[in-house]
Design a protein around this motif. Structure first.
Motif, PDB file in Angstrom:
ATOM      1  N   ILE A  52       0.836  -1.202   0.000  1.00 57.26           N
ATOM      2  CA  ILE A  52       0.000   0.000   0.000  1.00 57.26           C
ATOM      3  C   ILE A  52       0.874   1.257   0.000  1.00 57.26           C
ATOM      4  N   GLY A  53       1.937   1.236   0.816  1.00 54.27           N
ATOM      5  CA  GLY A  53       2.841   2.383   0.878  1.00 54.27           C
ATOM      6  C   GLY A  53       3.624   2.586  -0.404  1.00 54.27           C
ATOM      7  N   ASN A  54       3.976   1.502  -1.077  1.00 55.68           N
ATOM      8  CA  ASN A  54       4.770   1.596  -2.308  1.00 55.68           C
ATOM      9  C   ASN A  54       4.005   2.222  -3.470  1.00 55.68           C
ATOM     10  N   ASP A  55       2.679   2.293  -3.355  1.00 59.78           N
ATOM     11  CA  ASP A  55       1.888   2.874  -4.439  1.00 59.78           C
ATOM     12  C   ASP A  55       2.270   4.328  -4.692  1.00 59.78           C
ATOM     13  N   GLU A  56       2.779   4.995  -3.675  1.00 61.91           N
ATOM     14  CA  GLU A  56       3.167   6.397  -3.834  1.00 61.91           C
ATOM     15  C   GLU A  56       4.298   6.551  -4.848  1.00 61.91           C
ATOM     16  N   ALA A  57       5.165   5.549  -4.962  1.00 61.63           N
ATOM     17  CA  ALA A  57       6.273   5.627  -5.915  1.00 61.63           C
ATOM     18  C   ALA A  57       5.758   5.631  -7.354  1.00 61.63           C
ATOM     19  N   ILE A  58       4.714   4.839  -7.625  1.00 55.39           N
ATOM     20  CA  ILE A  58       4.115   4.830  -8.964  1.00 55.39           C
ATOM     21  C   ILE A  58       3.442   6.167  -9.244  1.00 55.39           C
ATOM     22  N   ASP A  59       2.756   6.712  -8.247  1.00 56.23           N
ATOM     23  CA  ASP A  59       2.115   8.021  -8.414  1.00 56.23           C
ATOM     24  C   ASP A  59       3.150   9.097  -8.724  1.00 56.23           C
ATOM     25  N   ALA A  60       4.302   9.031  -8.050  1.00 56.20           N
ATOM     26  CA  ALA A  60       5.361  10.026  -8.263  1.00 56.20           C
ATOM     27  C   ALA A  60       5.915   9.923  -9.684  1.00 56.20           C
ATOM     28  N   LEU A  61       6.052   8.689 -10.178  1.00 58.21           N
ATOM     29  CA  LEU A  61       6.538   8.514 -11.544  1.00 58.21           C
ATOM     30  C   LEU A  61       5.535   9.047 -12.565  1.00 58.21           C
ATOM     31  N   GLU A  62       4.246   8.869 -12.295  1.00 57.15           N
ATOM     32  CA  GLU A  62       3.244   9.408 -13.217  1.00 57.15           C
ATOM     33  C   GLU A  62       3.349  10.926 -13.272  1.00 57.15           C
ATOM     34  N   GLN A  63       3.554  11.563 -12.126  1.00 55.44           N
ATOM     35  CA  GLN A  63       3.719  13.018 -12.111  1.00 55.44           C
ATOM     36  C   GLN A  63       4.951  13.443 -12.910  1.00 55.44           C
ATOM     37  N   GLN A  64       6.021  12.660 -12.826  1.00 58.12           N
ATOM     38  CA  GLN A  64       7.226  12.959 -13.597  1.00 58.12           C
ATOM     39  C   GLN A  64       6.957  12.824 -15.096  1.00 58.12           C
ATOM     40  N   VAL A  65       6.218  11.774 -15.475  1.00 58.35           N
ATOM     41  CA  VAL A  65       5.853  11.586 -16.880  1.00 58.35           C
ATOM     42  C   VAL A  65       5.030  12.776 -17.373  1.00 58.35           C
ATOM     43  N   ASN A  66       4.068  13.207 -16.571  1.00 55.87           N
ATOM     44  CA  ASN A  66       3.242  14.356 -16.959  1.00 55.87           C
ATOM     45  C   ASN A  66       4.095  15.603 -17.176  1.00 55.87           C
ATOM     46  N   ALA A  67       5.061  15.822 -16.281  1.00 53.41           N
ATOM     47  CA  ALA A  67       5.946  16.989 -16.410  1.00 53.41           C
ATOM     48  C   ALA A  67       6.791  16.880 -17.683  1.00 53.41           C
ATOM     49  N   ASP A  68       7.283  15.678 -17.976  1.00 47.86           N
ATOM     50  CA  ASP A  68       8.096  15.481 -19.179  1.00 47.86           C
ATOM     51  C   ASP A  68       7.266  15.684 -20.445  1.00 47.86           C
ATOM     52  N   VAL A  69       6.023  15.222 -20.420  1.00 40.94           N
ATOM     53  CA  VAL A  69       5.133  15.398 -21.568  1.00 40.94           C
ATOM     54  C   VAL A  69       4.890  16.887 -21.833  1.00 40.94           C
ATOM     55  N   ILE A  70       4.624  17.642 -20.794  1.00 39.67           N
ATOM     56  CA  ILE A  70       4.401  19.084 -20.951  1.00 39.67           C
ATOM     57  C   ILE A  70       5.632  19.745 -21.563  1.00 39.67           C
ATOM     58  N   ARG A  71       6.813  19.346 -21.099  1.00 37.13           N
ATOM     59  CA  ARG A  71       8.050  19.926 -21.629  1.00 37.13           C
ATOM     60  C   ARG A  71       8.217  19.586 -23.105  1.00 37.13           C
ATOM     61  N   LEU A  72       7.902  18.357 -23.502  1.00 42.51           N
ATOM     62  CA  LEU A  72       8.021  17.965 -24.902  1.00 42.51           C
ATOM     63  C   LEU A  72       7.012  18.697 -25.785  1.00 42.51           C
ATOM     64  N   ILE A  73       5.791  18.873 -25.273  1.00 36.18           N
ATOM     65  CA  ILE A  73       4.759  19.577 -26.046  1.00 36.18           C
ATOM     66  C   ILE A  73       5.176  21.016 -26.306  1.00 36.18           C
ATOM     67  N   ARG A  74       5.817  21.630 -25.338  1.00 35.77           N
ATOM     68  CA  ARG A  74       6.269  23.020 -25.500  1.00 35.77           C
ATOM     69  C   ARG A  74       7.327  23.156 -26.576  1.00 35.77           C
ATOM     70  N   ARG A  75       7.941  22.039 -26.966  1.00 37.40           N
ATOM     71  CA  ARG A  75       8.958  22.072 -28.018  1.00 37.40           C
ATOM     72  C   ARG A  75       8.320  22.103 -29.409  1.00 37.40           C
ATOM     73  N   GLY A  76       6.979  22.027 -29.467  1.00 36.62           N
ATOM     74  CA  GLY A  76       6.299  22.062 -30.758  1.00 36.62           C
ATOM     75  C   GLY A  76       6.522  20.808 -31.576  1.00 36.62           C
ATOM     76  N   PRO A  77       6.070  19.635 -31.085  1.00 38.81           N
ATOM     77  CA  PRO A  77       6.341  18.373 -31.780  1.00 38.81           C
ATOM     78  C   PRO A  77       5.618  18.268 -33.117  1.00 38.81           C
ATOM     79  N   LEU A  78       6.183  17.467 -34.025  1.00 40.57           N
ATOM     80  CA  LEU A  78       5.524  17.142 -35.273  1.00 40.57           C
ATOM     81  C   LEU A  78       4.396  16.143 -35.001  1.00 40.57           C
ATOM     82  N   ALA A  79       3.600  15.848 -36.032  1.00 41.06           N
ATOM     83  CA  ALA A  79       2.413  15.000 -35.844  1.00 41.06           C
ATOM     84  C   ALA A  79       2.783  13.624 -35.278  1.00 41.06           C
ATOM     85  N   THR A  80       3.843  13.004 -35.821  1.00 40.46           N
ATOM     86  CA  THR A  80       4.243  11.676 -35.343  1.00 40.46           C
ATOM     87  C   THR A  80       4.704  11.743 -33.896  1.00 40.46           C
ATOM     88  N   ASP A  81       5.501  12.759 -33.574  1.00 39.44           N
ATOM     89  CA  ASP A  81       5.975  12.922 -32.205  1.00 39.44           C
ATOM     90  C   ASP A  81       4.815  13.194 -31.257  1.00 39.44           C
TER      91      ASP A  81
END
Length: 233
Positions: A52-81
């Motif tokens: 139950i306690g370890n679930d927080e680690a997965i939640d933290a990784l999802e937040q990191q993924v969301n932050a990385d996605v926002i950063r990539l979108i700001r780079r103006g990706p092409l359609a495939t990207d």
């Protein structure tokens, strides 16, 4: 190296890092699920608390993924990207839910331990092992960008639905025959539903792999065999 080549290399490296984070999330979620199934069998409250306690680690990784996605979108990706980025965001959400369901199974195992052991936990374990295999295989398809492998995972969800419906009927029958079993069987019913939903999230990931590979091309219709809502005992 000119500036354009440097930008392209940096962008590729960021996409590779995003993929690595998602792979790690998937591995953690499956490990959580298999550990949860194990504590149900061993009736180990302390191990359940750790899951139950370890679930927080997965939640933290999802937040990191969301932050990385926002950063990539700001780079103006092409359609495939953009397809890659959108699929990553959806897959991260599905994996996070799989982790939540695994933690919930561990939590309910502690309540289940207050009652005498039931033989039906073997059926739950079989259902859970199949769900874990689905998640492992769909994550492999995601890494390989293998649309056909994803399609096979999606098609096998019907097998998981059939197992779930059979266990659902078995538990309902047992509850009717022995009212003392109502409380523990209710916990098992919820745990079984969590596993069925994990299969659905594996199917969601499979559909996103297909989207990643084929774009808007429609997938073939799939067989769905969860008949629990119409079950009459």
């Amino acid at each position: 190296m000119n500036e354009h080549a440097h930008i392209v290399r940096s962008y590729d490296e960021e996409q590779a890092a995003l993929l690595a984070e998602l792979v790690r999330m998937g591995e953690m979620a499956v490990a959580q699920l298999e550990a949860a199934l194990d504590v149900v069998e061993r009736r180990d409250d302390k191990a359940a608390e750790r899951i139950i306690g370890n679930d927080e680690a997965i939640d933290a990784l999802e937040q990191q993924v969301n932050a990385d996605v926002i950063r990539l979108i700001r780079r103006g990706p092409l359609a495939t990207d953009l397809r890659i980025i959108l699929a990553a965001l959806r897959v991260a959400s599905d994996i996070e839910r799989i982790g939540d369901y695994a933690a919930n199974i561990a939590k309910r195992s502690m309540a289940l331990n207050l009652s005498p052991p039931l033989p039906h936990t073997r059926g739950l374990d079989a259902l859970g092992r199949l769900a874990a295999r689905q998640v492992r295989e769909v994550m492999a398809a995601y890494v390989a960008r293998d649309g056909q492998a994803a399609l096979r995972v999606r098609e096998r969800d019907a097998e998981l639905d059939t197992l779930y419906t059979g266990l659902f009927r078995e538990l309902l029958t047992y509850m009717m025959e022995d009212p003392r079993a109502i409380t523990p069987c209710t916990h098992l019913l919820f745990m079984a539903k969590n596993l069925e939903r994990i299969g659905d999230h594996a199917t969601n990931i499979a559909e996103n792999v297909w989207f990643l590979v084929h774009g808007e091309e429609l997938m073939p219709p799939r067989d769905k065999r969860d008949d629990s809502s119409t079950t009459v005992v």
